[in-house]
Design an enzyme around this catalytic site. Structure first.
Site, short mmCIF file in Angstrom:
data_model
loop_
_atom_site.label_atom_id
_atom_site.label_comp_id
_atom_site.label_asym_id
_atom_site.label_seq_id
_atom_site.Cartn_x
_atom_site.Cartn_y
_atom_site.Cartn_z
N PHE A 53 6.28 -5.28 9.40
CA PHE A 53 5.69 -6.09 8.32
C PHE A 53 5.00 -5.23 7.26
O PHE A 53 4.79 -5.69 6.13
CB PHE A 53 4.70 -7.12 8.90
CG PHE A 53 3.35 -6.56 9.27
CD1 PHE A 53 3.13 -5.96 10.49
CD2 PHE A 53 2.29 -6.65 8.38
CE1 PHE A 53 1.88 -5.45 10.84
CE2 PHE A 53 1.04 -6.16 8.70
CZ PHE A 53 0.83 -5.55 9.95
N LYS A 54 4.66 -3.99 7.62
CA LYS A 54 3.99 -3.09 6.68
C LYS A 54 4.81 -2.84 5.43
O LYS A 54 4.26 -2.58 4.36
CB LYS A 54 3.76 -1.71 7.29
CG LYS A 54 3.08 -1.69 8.61
CD LYS A 54 1.70 -2.22 8.45
CE LYS A 54 1.01 -2.48 9.75
NZ LYS A 54 0.54 -1.31 10.40
N ASP A 55 6.15 -2.85 5.60
CA ASP A 55 7.01 -2.52 4.46
C ASP A 55 6.73 -3.41 3.25
O ASP A 55 6.81 -2.97 2.11
CB ASP A 55 8.49 -2.70 4.85
CG ASP A 55 8.98 -1.63 5.80
OD1 ASP A 55 8.56 -0.47 5.68
OD2 ASP A 55 9.81 -1.96 6.69
N MET B 196 3.67 -1.91 1.78
CA MET B 196 3.70 -0.47 1.53
C MET B 196 4.65 -0.11 0.39
O MET B 196 4.39 0.81 -0.38
CB MET B 196 4.12 0.23 2.82
CG MET B 196 3.61 1.60 2.96
SD MET B 196 1.82 1.69 3.08
CE MET B 196 1.55 1.64 4.83
N THR C 254 2.66 1.95 10.55
CA THR C 254 2.14 2.29 9.22
C THR C 254 2.74 3.62 8.76
O THR C 254 3.08 3.80 7.59
CB THR C 254 0.60 2.40 9.24
OG1 THR C 254 0.08 1.10 9.50
CG2 THR C 254 0.04 2.90 7.93
#
Ligand code: PLP
Ligand SMILES: N[C@@H](CCOP(=O)(O)O)C(=O)O
Length: 480
Positions: free
Chosen positions: A120-122, A125, A153
């Site tokens: 989900f960080k993408d 980010m 991360t």
């Protein structure tokens, strides 16, 4: 929009300064002076928007020092179907973060993990990568990002920052604690601006180093140290969009409410949900799910925040949640104690000294119900059983962290008002945790073709003791 520190530092910076600065100079975390409110007319207008358009509308409320046309261009460049191309077969790939219903309009997965590194960080980010490049280019500056990862991360940041001008990434990861796929994603990158350091400790040790380096004002200024962890407000801001998009995906009208269940570790993702709710998004409940590292579950049940030491932190099969000191929890506690920075500074003086704090008898904790949080925890056995049940009943393969979420969602769903859909945030794809998927299902997880054989690529990583001075030396030797 001006920002303040949870510990009261007097400066009132704007967005671009805190994007580059990360932690506040007093060690606190930045938050907007007030939460912008979303009107019913805005919700009505936003329901039809694409992810990129919605991100622009929401971020415009927090970013007032980038011209709107430029911010719009950054959102359009970031949120394209080509970047978020790892959708589950059969899902609408044009939508970027579709809802995949397990039980029709009742329980669904909010698919946030279709980006380049399958976590989900993408979603946040990739935006940060473009924001950094934009602001650094405008200012003619460069940045050396120091980050900590428990598994996701790191790769999300490295994929987002590869080849960006003016950006170097130094990423600390817990040596030997991540999955083989996670290690391969990070350590196989050979880009000149990416440095991986495996510390012989847990994520919390790595995060402590990041904070210690950041709190050395002279070193930070001299070596232009920045952050990509969710201590950086820009990450949280970008994550707020998930909740609005999830709400529109799960409901048919803005008269409805929704509930979210969020697999949690550093409290960054659910903190964004809390802020979306404070902005007026109709969220009935925020359900926090932990793994065996249940510090946050303990707090929401008891009012006691008792971060564990490294030796007490479990290495689990949902490794990205192996966190015992949740940075962003400070942002929530700031709101809980009526935005009183003196109270927060006193509480975190305890945490920084390795002690617990107890709010159970306080008037602040008596108001905890106003914030809509409930919580639960999950174990390895729960994870296996949940992965099996979701696969057998719905034909859907979920990862170990999402399984922690589904387990707790099932447990707490009965407490929701009738007719409120419940979305579990899908925080990673199963291929990242193949060993546990094999244990649960006796078969290999689905693997996107472009990530075939990644574990066999040559890897580049420096192993180091969790020592602040050694990390500083490593950075200085590389940046001069
Ligand atoms: C797959 C996965 N699930 C859940 C989490 C926990 O999210 P947060 O640290 O924002 O609470 C993480 C780490 O960020 C993660 O990588
Ligand atoms: N779970 C994360 C660690 C927390 O990181 P944050 O960047 O969200 O603060 C990871 O997988 O690395």
């Amino acid at each position: 929009m001006k920002y303040l520190s949870t510990r009261g530092h007097a400066g009132r910076p704007e967005f671009c300064d805190i994007l580059l600065g990360g932690l506040a100079p007093d060690g606190g975390l930045y938050l907007p002076e007030t939460y912008p409110q979303v009107s019913r007319a805005e919700l009505d207008a936003w329901r039809q928007l694409s992810y990129a358009e919605l991100a622009f509308e929401i971020l415009s409320k927090f970013i007032t020092d980038i011209p709107p046309a430029d911010l719009k261009a950054i959102c359009d460049k970031t949120y394209t179907a080509a970047v978020y191309c790892h959708a589950r077969p059969g899902d609408d790939t044009a939508e970027i973060t579709p809802v995949h219903w397990l039980e029709d309009r009742k329980l669904g997965l909010l698919e946030l993990s279709n980006g380049p590194t399958l976590a989900f960080k993408d979603m946040a980010m990739q935006l940060l990568g473009n924001l950094f490049e934009y602001v650094l280019d405008k200012r003619g500056q460069s940045i050396n990002i120091l980050g900590a990862t428990s598994g996701d991360t790191g790769s999300a940041a490295e994929y987002a920052m590869r080849g960006k001008h003016g950006v170097r990434v130094f990423m600390l990861s817990p040596h030997g604690k991540m999955s083989a796929f996670q290690r391969a994603q990070m350590y196989s990158l050979q880009d000149d601006n990416i440095y991986n350091i495996a510390v012989t400790g847990m994520f919390d040790d790595a995060q402590d180093i990041v904070k210690a380096v950041s709190n050395d004002a002279a070193f930070k200024a001299q070596h232009k140290i920045g952050a990509v962890n969710s201590i950086n407000w820009a990450r949280v801001a970008a994550q707020i969009v998930y909740y609005f998009k999830g709400y529109f995906g799960a409901t048919e009208s803005n008269d409805q409410q929704v509930a979210f269940c969020v697999p949690s570790g550093n409290f960054g993702n659910i903190c964004a949900g809390h802020i979306a709710r404070m902005m007026g998004l109709p969220v009935a409940k925020l359900i926090l799910a932990t793994n065996e590292n249940d510090v946050l579950d303990e707090f929401f049940r008891s009012g006691v925040y008792r971060p564990r030491k490294t030796a007490e932190t479990h290495v689990t099969s949902s490794p990205s949640m192996d966190i015992s000191k949740a940075s962003n929890f400070e942002r929530f506690v700031f709101d809980l104690v009526g935005r009183d920075p003196q109270k927060v500074a006193a509480l975190w003086a305890e945490v920084d000294a390795g002690r617990a704090f107890d709010l159970s008898a306080s008037a602040d904790f008596a108001r905890i119900g106003d914030f809509g949080f409930v919580s639960g925890a999950s174990s390895h056995a729960d994870r296996l059983a949940t992965i099996r049940k979701v696969f057998e009943q719905y034909g859907v393969m979920i990862d170990t962290h999402t399984a922690d979420g589904v387990k707790v969602a099932w447990e707490r769903a009965a407490e929701l008002p009738a007719g409120v859909p419940l979305l579990v945030l899908e925080t990673a794809l199963p291929v990242k945790f193949a060993e546990t998927i094999r244990e649960a299902l006796g078969r290999e997880p689905e693997r996107p073709a472009d990530l075939e054989g990644i574990e066999r690529l040559p890897q580049r990583v420096e192993v180091m003791a969790p020592d602040v001075e050694a990390v500083k030396r490593f950075i200085v030797e590389r940046v001069g």
